[in-house]
Structures are given as structure tokens and as C-alpha cells.
Write a protein that holds these residues in place. Structure first.
Motif, short mmCIF file in Angstrom:
data_model
loop_
_atom_site.label_atom_id
_atom_site.label_comp_id
_atom_site.label_asym_id
_atom_site.label_seq_id
_atom_site.Cartn_x
_atom_site.Cartn_y
_atom_site.Cartn_z
N ALA A 72 0.82 -1.21 0.00
CA ALA A 72 0.00 0.00 0.00
C ALA A 72 0.85 1.26 0.00
CB ALA A 72 -0.94 -0.01 1.20
N SER A 73 2.03 1.19 0.60
CA SER A 73 2.92 2.36 0.66
C SER A 73 3.90 2.41 -0.51
CB SER A 73 3.71 2.34 1.98
OG SER A 73 4.56 1.22 2.05
N GLY A 74 3.80 1.43 -1.41
CA GLY A 74 4.72 1.39 -2.54
C GLY A 74 6.10 0.92 -2.19
N ARG A 75 6.21 0.12 -1.12
CA ARG A 75 7.52 -0.32 -0.63
C ARG A 75 7.64 -1.85 -0.62
NH1 ARG A 75 6.30 4.58 1.24
NH2 ARG A 75 7.92 5.98 2.04
N LEU A 76 6.88 -2.53 -1.45
CA LEU A 76 6.89 -3.98 -1.42
C LEU A 76 8.26 -4.55 -1.79
CD1 LEU A 76 5.11 -6.41 -0.83
CD2 LEU A 76 4.49 -6.48 -3.25
N SER B 164 5.42 -11.01 -3.75
CA SER B 164 3.99 -11.02 -4.01
C SER B 164 3.69 -11.88 -5.21
CB SER B 164 3.50 -9.59 -4.29
OG SER B 164 4.12 -9.09 -5.46
N ALA B 165 2.42 -12.14 -5.40
CA ALA B 165 1.99 -12.89 -6.58
C ALA B 165 2.12 -12.01 -7.82
CB ALA B 165 0.55 -13.34 -6.38
N ALA B 166 2.22 -12.63 -8.96
CA ALA B 166 2.46 -11.90 -10.20
C ALA B 166 1.28 -11.04 -10.63
CB ALA B 166 2.81 -12.89 -11.31
N ASP B 167 0.06 -11.35 -10.15
CA ASP B 167 -1.13 -10.62 -10.60
C ASP B 167 -1.43 -9.39 -9.77
OD1 ASP B 167 -1.80 -11.93 -8.30
OD2 ASP B 167 -3.75 -12.63 -9.01
N LEU B 168 -0.50 -8.98 -8.92
CA LEU B 168 -0.74 -7.85 -8.04
C LEU B 168 -0.76 -6.55 -8.85
CD1 LEU B 168 -1.12 -7.67 -4.96
CD2 LEU B 168 1.28 -7.01 -4.80
N PRO B 169 -1.73 -5.67 -8.61
CA PRO B 169 -1.75 -4.40 -9.34
C PRO B 169 -0.55 -3.54 -8.96
CG PRO B 169 -3.40 -4.40 -7.61
CD PRO B 169 -2.88 -5.80 -7.70
N PRO B 170 -0.04 -2.73 -9.90
CA PRO B 170 1.12 -1.88 -9.59
C PRO B 170 0.77 -0.81 -8.56
CG PRO B 170 0.19 -1.29 -11.71
CD PRO B 170 -0.53 -2.52 -11.27
N ARG B 171 1.78 -0.37 -7.83
CA ARG B 171 1.57 0.64 -6.79
C ARG B 171 2.76 1.56 -6.74
NH1 ARG B 171 -2.87 2.66 -4.29
NH2 ARG B 171 -2.31 3.65 -2.32
N ASP B 172 2.56 2.85 -7.03
CA ASP B 172 3.65 3.81 -6.96
C ASP B 172 4.01 4.07 -5.49
OD1 ASP B 172 3.72 4.10 -9.70
OD2 ASP B 172 2.29 5.77 -9.68
N ARG B 173 5.28 4.35 -5.28
CA ARG B 173 5.72 4.64 -3.93
C ARG B 173 5.30 6.04 -3.53
NH1 ARG B 173 11.72 3.69 -1.56
NH2 ARG B 173 12.36 5.26 -3.07
N ARG B 174 4.69 6.13 -2.38
CA ARG B 174 4.32 7.42 -1.80
C ARG B 174 5.41 7.77 -0.81
NH1 ARG B 174 -1.49 9.06 0.70
NH2 ARG B 174 -0.85 10.85 1.94
#
Length: 232
Positions: free
Chosen positions: A208-212, A219-229
Motif C-alpha cells: 500500500a505504501s509502494g515499498r513492497l 507477491s503474486a504476479a497478478d498484483l496491481p502496480p503501486r507507486d511509492r508514496r
């Protein structure tokens, strides 16, 4: 998490505040035990910002939150302390002892302001979410200060994740977070028009914070992208 007025909300807030206390002490211990003066002032830890910048950000946020709570509960808001309350850019270059003193003082102000709220349900949504937002800030930015996500308490991470969609309603209202401690990899699915994200609470908060990328379980390959905040 829905927030019904009355005792239920009061109990939820008390759980969050206790988590804030533990995370505040954990971050302070990390800074005191793991950073040299040169590290805080010159070593980048977050998109060019140093540990000093991160600590100053947390200090100013605590002051702003304390003032918001005081105003919302009809208590006097003290004038700005120009000697202590430096903003992030210049404030991050202060000596380590000054940074730590600032963090301790601002955190104490926020703790006192939260303790002074007698009826959380009477406050506007944004002010009511101050404790949850503070907990999220502390966990996320402690990771920026080089604490591994794996060492974050499951309890603290789960409490933070449970409030993400409420604190950041504008950007996360279409997300549903389901904590599964036995599932280190995050999986996602669509349900009733929302993206359902399931996994370990620490991984969910990191995503959620863009720090995965900072967490080893991935994570699994189907995870939606998330920009780092950068700042929370």
C-alpha cells in the motif's frame, strides 16, 4: 473497518493508541542504537532524503496532529515553537540530539492530545483518523529508517492495515485488505467492483505504501502496480 459511535470506537482507538506508543518507542530505540550523526545528516534513506529528514517529517506531523485534536476539542492551540518546529528540508540537517529531542517532544504532545479526547465519535472523520494515520506513518517510515518489514509486529501491522481504507479513503476506497498471517505472498482478485488483496499484514502495508520491494516475501504476479508514496 466501520466505526460505530460509542464504546466500540473508543476501544478501537485505544488499541491504535497503544500500538502508537509501542511503535514510537521502537523507532526511538532504533535511532538511538543504530544511527551515527553522519548517517542521519548525510546518508539518503528515501528518495534522496536522509534519516534526519524522515525524523523531522514525523515530528512535524505529530505537532500538526496534536494541534488538530486540540482545536477540534475546543482546547487552546499553542503558538508555533520556532526554535523546535523546523520544517523537513532545513530541519533534517540539525544535530542528532536536536532531532531526537524534537521527535520526543512532538510525540509527547500528540500523546497528550489523544488522551484529552473524551468522545472520538464527536469528531470529524479526518480528525478521528489521526491515531490510525500516525500508526501508519510510524510503521512505514521506520522501514525507511532501515527496520526490516519482517521485524514489524504482526499486531501493529494488522491494526494499521485495518484502517488503511478509512484513512486514505480517496485513493484506497476501491481496495479491500484481508489479513492472512499464514499467507506471506499477496494475492489479488476482483469482487463487487473492488480489488481484494489478501496476505500477511506487513506485506499488505508495504504494498500500500509502494515499498513492497523492501520485503523479502514478495507477491503474486497478478498484483496491481503501486507507486511509492514518499511521505505519509
Amino acid at each position: 473497518m466501520n466505526h460505530a459511535p460509542g464504546p466500540t470506537l473508543a476501544v478501537e482507538q485505544e488499541l491504535v493508541i497503544r500500538s502508537i506508543d509501542r511503535e514510537t518507542q521502537a523507532l526511538l530505540a532504533s535511532v538511538l542504537g543504530g544511527f551515527l550523526e553522519i548517517d542521519l545528516q548525510f546518508a539518503p534513506v528515501l528518495d534522496g532524503f536522509t534519516g534526519g529528514h524522515v525524523i523531522t517529517h514525523l515530528s512535524r506531523e505529530a505537532d500538526r496532529m496534536a494541534d488538530a485534536l486540540l482545536e477540534a476539542t475546543g482546547l487552546p492551540v499553542p503558538p508555533l515553537d520556532g526554535e523546535r518546529q523546523w520544517e523537513v528540508d532545513p530541519g533534517g540537517l540539525r544535530p542528532a540530539a536536536v532531532l531526537i529531542e524534537d521527535f520526543v517532544e512532538s510525540s509527547s504532545r500528540l500523546k497528550a492530545a489523544m488522551a484529552g479526547v473524551h468522545d472520538w465519535s464527536s469528531l470529524a472523520h479526518g480528525v478521528r483518523e489521526v491515531p490510525a494515520r500516525r500508526l501508519i506513518q510510524l510503521v512505514v517510515h521506520h522501514a525507511d529508517l532501515q527496520r526490516s518489514w519482517e521485524s514489524v509486529s504482526h499486531e501493529e501491522a494488522a491494526v494499521a492495515v485495518s484502517r488503511l481504507s478509512s484513512v486514505f479513503a480517496a485513493e484506497m476506497s476501491d481496495l479491500l485488505f484481508v489479513v492472512r498471517p499464514d499467507q506471506p505472498l499477496i494475492s489479488s482478485a476482483r469482487e463487487d467492483g473492488r480489488t481484494v488483496l489478501t496476505g500477511d499484514a506487513r506485506a499488505l502495508l508495504a504494498w500500500a505504501s509502494g515499498r513492497l520491494a523492501q520485503i523479502s516475501s514478495g507477491s503474486a504476479a497478478d498484483l496491481p502496480p503501486r507507486d511509492r508514496r514518499v511521505w505519509f
